[in-house]
Design a protein around this motif. Structure first.
Motif, mmCIF file in Angstrom:
data_model
loop_
_atom_site.group_PDB
_atom_site.id
_atom_site.type_symbol
_atom_site.label_atom_id
_atom_site.label_comp_id
_atom_site.label_asym_id
_atom_site.label_seq_id
_atom_site.Cartn_x
_atom_site.Cartn_y
_atom_site.Cartn_z
ATOM 1 N N ALA A 16 22.963 45.793 46.740
ATOM 2 C CA ALA A 16 21.855 45.436 45.861
ATOM 3 C C ALA A 16 20.637 46.422 46.039
ATOM 4 C CB ALA A 16 21.253 44.208 45.820
ATOM 5 N N VAL A 17 20.397 46.386 47.335
ATOM 6 C CA VAL A 17 19.282 47.248 47.979
ATOM 7 C C VAL A 17 19.584 48.834 47.468
ATOM 8 C CG1 VAL A 17 18.394 48.309 50.044
ATOM 9 C CG2 VAL A 17 18.463 45.514 49.649
ATOM 10 N N LEU A 18 20.944 49.214 47.921
ATOM 11 C CA LEU A 18 21.271 50.920 47.654
ATOM 12 C C LEU A 18 21.295 51.081 46.100
ATOM 13 C CD1 LEU A 18 22.065 52.928 49.278
ATOM 14 C CD2 LEU A 18 24.396 52.384 49.079
ATOM 15 N N LEU A 19 21.751 50.166 45.334
ATOM 16 C CA LEU A 19 21.783 50.433 43.909
ATOM 17 C C LEU A 19 20.328 50.246 43.426
ATOM 18 C CD1 LEU A 19 24.873 48.298 42.713
ATOM 19 C CD2 LEU A 19 24.563 51.034 42.600
ATOM 20 N N ALA A 20 19.284 49.509 43.769
ATOM 21 C CA ALA A 20 18.155 49.572 43.226
ATOM 22 C C ALA A 20 17.453 50.735 43.569
ATOM 23 C CB ALA A 20 17.370 48.358 44.042
ATOM 24 N N GLY A 21 17.660 51.393 44.721
ATOM 25 C CA GLY A 21 17.301 52.967 44.968
ATOM 26 C C GLY A 21 17.738 53.955 44.028
ATOM 27 N N LEU A 22 19.174 53.707 43.775
ATOM 28 C CA LEU A 22 19.796 54.710 42.826
ATOM 29 C C LEU A 22 19.614 54.604 41.301
ATOM 30 C CD1 LEU A 22 23.079 54.769 44.789
ATOM 31 C CD2 LEU A 22 21.795 56.867 44.556
ATOM 32 N N VAL A 23 19.373 53.289 40.875
ATOM 33 C CA VAL A 23 19.362 53.173 39.442
ATOM 34 C C VAL A 23 18.054 52.251 38.909
ATOM 35 C CG1 VAL A 23 21.672 53.721 38.771
ATOM 36 C CG2 VAL A 23 21.029 51.276 39.301
#
Length: 134
Positions: free
Chosen positions: A101-108
């Motif tokens: 969730a943290v990584l995807l929040a940064g990406l998209v």
């Protein structure tokens, strides 16, 4: 704030943020370990795929969450203490969903309700997180 997400994790509600600086720090840490043993280098989307497949190194999980906490405004010392208390003595698999969730929040960007201009890509991100079974 773009790239940030609030999650209940560790000692309570936490704000995580991944911007360019956090991605640079993550890549440096993740790939330094791989260079040392001759393993292939990874980019952020490789880490997303590894998280989805539950085939991620524990130190990579730890770095995603720690760097995200610091990006979200937590002092580095406090982030290290939070990781020692909430991550180090727990099974790594418990942290896959939050790290994704943290990584995807940064990406998209963080998942949002329908009607947002970016709702489609954020819904895809939310679906990716939900597809990981506990």
């Amino acid at each position: 704030m773009s790239g940030s997400i609030e999650l209940i994790w560790g000692s309570g509600p936490q704000i995580f943020k991944f911007g360019l600086g956090q991605f640079r720090a993550l890549q440096e840490n993740v790939n330094r370990r791989r260079l040392a043993i001759g393993a292939p280098l990874l980019g952020p989307m490789d880490l997303v795929e590894a998280l989805k497949a539950k085939n991620v190194w524990p130190d990579d999980l730890r770095d995603i969450l720690r760097i995200g906490l610091i990006g979200g405004g937590m002092p580095a010392r406090d982030a290290h203490l939070e990781m020692a208390q909430s991550f180090d003595d727990t099974p790594p698999v418990e942290h896959i969903k939050p790290a994704l969730a943290v990584l995807l929040a940064g990406l998209v960007g963080p998942p949002t309700a329908a009607g947002d201009d970016d709702a489609k890509k954020k819904t895809i991100a939310a679906s990716a997180v939900q597809s990981i079974s506990p």
